[in-house]
Design a protein around this motif. Structure first.
Motif, PDB file in Angstrom:
ATOM      1  N   ASN A 180      41.418  28.457  33.775  1.00 20.78           N
ATOM      2  CA  ASN A 180      40.478  28.674  32.688  1.00 20.78           C
ATOM      3  C   ASN A 180      39.374  29.677  32.991  1.00 20.78           C
ATOM      4  O   ASN A 180      38.624  30.067  32.095  1.00 20.78           O
ATOM      5  CB  ASN A 180      39.812  27.340  32.313  1.00 20.78           C
ATOM      6  CG  ASN A 180      40.811  26.290  31.879  1.00 20.78           C
ATOM      7  OD1 ASN A 180      41.819  26.617  31.265  1.00 20.78           O
ATOM      8  ND2 ASN A 180      40.548  25.028  32.208  1.00 20.78           N
ATOM      9  N   ALA A 181      39.206  30.078  34.252  1.00 24.37           N
ATOM     10  CA  ALA A 181      38.071  30.906  34.644  1.00 24.37           C
ATOM     11  C   ALA A 181      38.201  32.326  34.105  1.00 24.37           C
ATOM     12  O   ALA A 181      39.294  32.804  33.811  1.00 24.37           O
ATOM     13  CB  ALA A 181      37.941  30.935  36.161  1.00 24.37           C
ATOM     14  N   LYS A 182      37.052  33.015  34.024  1.00 17.53           N
ATOM     15  CA  LYS A 182      37.034  34.400  33.566  1.00 17.53           C
ATOM     16  C   LYS A 182      37.288  35.371  34.710  1.00 17.53           C
ATOM     17  O   LYS A 182      37.629  36.530  34.485  1.00 17.53           O
ATOM     18  CB  LYS A 182      35.673  34.716  32.918  1.00 17.53           C
ATOM     19  CG  LYS A 182      35.419  33.972  31.616  1.00 17.53           C
ATOM     20  CD  LYS A 182      34.124  34.426  30.975  1.00 17.53           C
ATOM     21  CE  LYS A 182      32.901  33.972  31.775  1.00 17.53           C
ATOM     22  NZ  LYS A 182      31.635  34.330  31.099  1.00 17.53           N
ATOM     23  N   TYR A 183      37.078  34.924  35.938  1.00 16.20           N
ATOM     24  CA  TYR A 183      37.211  35.812  37.085  1.00 16.20           C
ATOM     25  C   TYR A 183      37.627  35.002  38.317  1.00 16.20           C
ATOM     26  O   TYR A 183      37.556  33.775  38.346  1.00 16.20           O
ATOM     27  CB  TYR A 183      35.892  36.547  37.376  1.00 16.20           C
ATOM     28  CG  TYR A 183      34.657  35.730  37.084  1.00 16.20           C
ATOM     29  CD1 TYR A 183      34.324  34.600  37.831  1.00 16.20           C
ATOM     30  CD2 TYR A 183      33.823  36.077  36.026  1.00 16.20           C
ATOM     31  CE1 TYR A 183      33.198  33.855  37.549  1.00 16.20           C
ATOM     32  CE2 TYR A 183      32.690  35.342  35.735  1.00 16.20           C
ATOM     33  CZ  TYR A 183      32.378  34.229  36.508  1.00 16.20           C
ATOM     34  OH  TYR A 183      31.279  33.481  36.212  1.00 16.20           O
ATOM     35  N   GLY A 184      38.107  35.720  39.345  1.00 11.63           N
ATOM     36  CA  GLY A 184      38.447  35.080  40.606  1.00 11.63           C
ATOM     37  C   GLY A 184      39.813  34.433  40.646  1.00 11.63           C
ATOM     38  O   GLY A 184      40.148  33.777  41.640  1.00 11.63           O
ATOM     39  N   ASN A 185      40.636  34.595  39.611  1.00 11.82           N
ATOM     40  CA  ASN A 185      41.878  33.811  39.504  1.00 11.82           C
ATOM     41  C   ASN A 185      43.108  34.676  39.265  1.00 11.82           C
ATOM     42  O   ASN A 185      44.078  34.241  38.645  1.00 11.82           O
ATOM     43  CB  ASN A 185      41.748  32.782  38.384  1.00 11.82           C
ATOM     44  CG  ASN A 185      41.415  33.407  37.035  1.00 11.82           C
ATOM     45  OD1 ASN A 185      41.013  34.557  36.955  1.00 11.82           O
ATOM     46  ND2 ASN A 185      41.576  32.625  35.981  1.00 11.82           N
ATOM     47  N   HIS A 186      43.082  35.902  39.770  1.00  7.19           N
ATOM     48  CA  HIS A 186      44.222  36.805  39.605  1.00  7.19           C
ATOM     49  C   HIS A 186      45.256  36.569  40.699  1.00  7.19           C
ATOM     50  O   HIS A 186      44.919  36.464  41.882  1.00  7.19           O
ATOM     51  CB  HIS A 186      43.770  38.266  39.663  1.00  7.19           C
ATOM     52  CG  HIS A 186      42.959  38.698  38.490  1.00  7.19           C
ATOM     53  ND1 HIS A 186      43.492  39.403  37.437  1.00  7.19           N
ATOM     54  CD2 HIS A 186      41.648  38.514  38.194  1.00  7.19           C
ATOM     55  CE1 HIS A 186      42.545  39.647  36.549  1.00  7.19           C
ATOM     56  NE2 HIS A 186      41.418  39.115  36.986  1.00  7.19           N
ATOM     57  N   ILE A 187      46.511  36.503  40.307  1.00  4.74           N
ATOM     58  CA  ILE A 187      47.629  36.531  41.241  1.00  4.74           C
ATOM     59  C   ILE A 187      48.327  37.875  41.079  1.00  4.74           C
ATOM     60  O   ILE A 187      48.708  38.248  39.967  1.00  4.74           O
ATOM     61  CB  ILE A 187      48.623  35.388  40.985  1.00  4.74           C
ATOM     62  CG1 ILE A 187      47.991  34.032  41.325  1.00  4.74           C
ATOM     63  CG2 ILE A 187      49.895  35.584  41.808  1.00  4.74           C
ATOM     64  CD1 ILE A 187      48.894  32.845  41.045  1.00  4.74           C
ATOM     65  N   GLU A 188      48.458  38.606  42.170  1.00  8.82           N
ATOM     66  CA  GLU A 188      49.179  39.871  42.153  1.00  8.82           C
ATOM     67  C   GLU A 188      50.405  39.739  43.055  1.00  8.82           C
ATOM     68  O   GLU A 188      50.283  39.445  44.242  1.00  8.82           O
ATOM     69  CB  GLU A 188      48.283  41.016  42.625  1.00  8.82           C
ATOM     70  CG  GLU A 188      47.123  41.286  41.669  1.00  8.82           C
ATOM     71  CD  GLU A 188      46.323  42.521  42.025  1.00  8.82           C
ATOM     72  OE1 GLU A 188      46.649  43.168  43.051  1.00  8.82           O
ATOM     73  OE2 GLU A 188      45.367  42.820  41.293  1.00  8.82           O
ATOM     74  N   LEU A 189      51.570  39.945  42.470  1.00  5.28           N
ATOM     75  CA  LEU A 189      52.832  39.843  43.202  1.00  5.28           C
ATOM     76  C   LEU A 189      53.346  41.238  43.536  1.00  5.28           C
ATOM     77  O   LEU A 189      53.357  42.113  42.673  1.00  5.28           O
ATOM     78  CB  LEU A 189      53.877  39.112  42.363  1.00  5.28           C
ATOM     79  CG  LEU A 189      53.539  37.700  41.887  1.00  5.28           C
ATOM     80  CD1 LEU A 189      54.664  37.166  41.015  1.00  5.28           C
ATOM     81  CD2 LEU A 189      53.294  36.772  43.068  1.00  5.28           C
ATOM     82  N   THR A 190      53.774  41.430  44.771  1.00  3.47           N
ATOM     83  CA  THR A 190      54.420  42.671  45.183  1.00  3.47           C
ATOM     84  C   THR A 190      55.847  42.359  45.603  1.00  3.47           C
ATOM     85  O   THR A 190      56.063  41.516  46.489  1.00  3.47           O
ATOM     86  CB  THR A 190      53.670  43.329  46.359  1.00  3.47           C
ATOM     87  OG1 THR A 190      52.344  43.675  45.936  1.00  3.47           O
ATOM     88  CG2 THR A 190      54.398  44.582  46.831  1.00  3.47           C
ATOM     89  N   ALA A 191      56.810  42.995  44.946  1.00  2.76           N
ATOM     90  CA  ALA A 191      58.211  42.815  45.334  1.00  2.76           C
ATOM     91  C   ALA A 191      58.425  43.509  46.675  1.00  2.76           C
ATOM     92  O   ALA A 191      58.210  44.714  46.806  1.00  2.76           O
ATOM     93  CB  ALA A 191      59.134  43.403  44.278  1.00  2.76           C
ATOM     94  N   ASN A 192      58.823  42.742  47.684  1.00  6.48           N
ATOM     95  CA  ASN A 192      58.937  43.265  49.044  1.00  6.48           C
ATOM     96  C   ASN A 192      60.223  42.741  49.663  1.00  6.48           C
ATOM     97  O   ASN A 192      60.299  41.582  50.089  1.00  6.48           O
ATOM     98  CB  ASN A 192      57.720  42.830  49.863  1.00  6.48           C
ATOM     99  CG  ASN A 192      57.740  43.346  51.286  1.00  6.48           C
ATOM    100  OD1 ASN A 192      58.751  43.835  51.783  1.00  6.48           O
ATOM    101  ND2 ASN A 192      56.613  43.219  51.969  1.00  6.48           N
ATOM    102  N   VAL A 193      61.255  43.586  49.701  1.00  5.07           N
ATOM    103  CA  VAL A 193      62.534  43.208  50.311  1.00  5.07           C
ATOM    104  C   VAL A 193      62.777  43.987  51.597  1.00  5.07           C
ATOM    105  O   VAL A 193      63.832  43.872  52.206  1.00  5.07           O
ATOM    106  CB  VAL A 193      63.711  43.429  49.338  1.00  5.07           C
ATOM    107  CG1 VAL A 193      63.568  42.531  48.121  1.00  5.07           C
ATOM    108  CG2 VAL A 193      63.801  44.901  48.918  1.00  5.07           C
ATOM    109  N   SER A 194      61.792  44.772  52.033  1.00  2.00           N
ATOM    110  CA  SER A 194      61.972  45.617  53.217  1.00  2.00           C
ATOM    111  C   SER A 194      61.492  44.965  54.497  1.00  2.00           C
ATOM    112  O   SER A 194      61.876  45.388  55.588  1.00  2.00           O
ATOM    113  CB  SER A 194      61.234  46.948  53.025  1.00  2.00           C
ATOM    114  OG  SER A 194      59.838  46.738  52.896  1.00  2.00           O
TER     115      SER A 194
END
Length: 317
Positions: free
Chosen positions: A194-208
């Motif tokens: 529910n928060a406005k900030y601090g709650n981002h998940i960033e996924l990086t596809a990494n198969v190397s």
């Protein structure tokens, strides 16, 4: 109704204690708020806490300095990787110069059409400073960083995965993702709770890269904690996760300042579900203006205070 309020803190396995203090306090200008020890296991290891001005949930970085014990980890895929910190819009030039002055190598990145700064902890863990508009959290100014540039708290967590779809499904179906999924090249981003900030998940596809280590070990991320607000809500969220089949989840653990359960996500990142309970909080054993000034121990270790203190690295704050 069950919910996630937002983020709570992040915990890292770092190298030596003094270099960790110097990095977070003298370089990043964060507030040192707690010096205690790891609650799990029998090896005395510091647990150090840093925050913004008020120690808000979503503002705290905590660390275990494992180099003294000779335990090292390996960064890789299927593992949390980047510590994402929120700074005021217009502050990146200040931070670029400050990091260079403190002998920290800095790269400029363009992520989701916005500039950010990338650099590393002395033990190798990856950090990024992300500008955010209208972040109401108050930065700490006690270490020479002006208020208009001071770190507000967490922006979120960067996780490297071999199959991003599994993590996105977990977030959409079970873990309270909010808003629209943003995609850019091998990255995907969304918010949780529910928060406005601090709650981002960033996924990086990494198969190397090979699988990163999940055990304690210097140079690696250990877990990212979410704020569940109340113990009753925490129970309901835990039941929901287990009911969806994600049963790699712990029993309730009392961490003195908060109570937590831990779940291993499909992307490999360990999530903590934390609640700052009625008898907890950073000021349960120190007044707000004394935070970080005393060596704190949980009750079960108090009779070993002298031995534990003598085994730990000396640090100057």
């Amino acid at each position: 109704m069950t919910y996630v309020e937002g983020s709570h803190h992040v915990t890292l396995s770092v190298g030596h204690a003094q270099e960790d203090v110097d990095f977070h306090v003298k370089t990043l200008g964060m507030r040192f708020i707690k010096r205690t020890v790891l609650f799990d296991g029998s090896t005395p290891i510091y647990h150090l806490y840093y925050s913004n001005a008020n120690g808000d949930p979503s503002s705290v970085v905590t660390t275990f300095p494992w180099a003294q014990a000779g335990l090292f980890g390996k960064r890789g895929t299927n593992q949390a990787r980047e510590v994402l910190l929120s700074v005021p819009t217009g502050s990146l030039e200040y931070w670029y110069k400050r990091l260079i002055q403190h002998n920290v190598e800095v790269d400029n990145l363009d992520v989701f059409d916005r500039r950010r700064l990338a650099f590393r902890h002395p033990c190798g863990i990856e950090y990024q400073l992300v500008e955010n508009d209208n972040d109401e959290r108050e930065g700490w100014t006690g270490n020479g960083v002006p208020r208009e540039y001071a770190i507000h708290g967490l922006h979120g967590v960067g996780i490297h995965v071999t199959t991003p779809e599994r993590m996105i499904d977990f977030a959409n179906d079970t873990f309270f993702s909010q808003g629209q999924l943003s995609e850019e090249g091998d990255r995907a981003s969304f918010q949780v709770g529910n928060a406005k900030y601090g709650n981002h998940i960033e996924l990086t596809a990494n198969v190397s890269e090979d699988q990163g280590t999940w055990h304690y070990g210097a140079g690696t991320y250990h877990h990212f904690a979410w704020n569940l607000d109340t113990l009753a809500n925490q129970d309901q969220v835990k039941f929901g996760i287990e009911g969806a089949g994600y049963t790699d989840i712990s029993e309730l653990k009392d961490r003195k300042y908060f109570k937590s359960v831990y779940v291993r996500t499909p992307g490999g990142c360990l999530f903590e579900l934390a609640v700052t309970h009625a008898d907890g909080g950073w000021d349960c054993d120190e007044s707000p203006h004394e935070l970080g000034s005393k060596f704190q121990l949980p009750a079960q270790f108090e009779d070993q205070r002298t031995q534990i203190f003598e085994q730990l690295e000396h640090i100057d704050i």
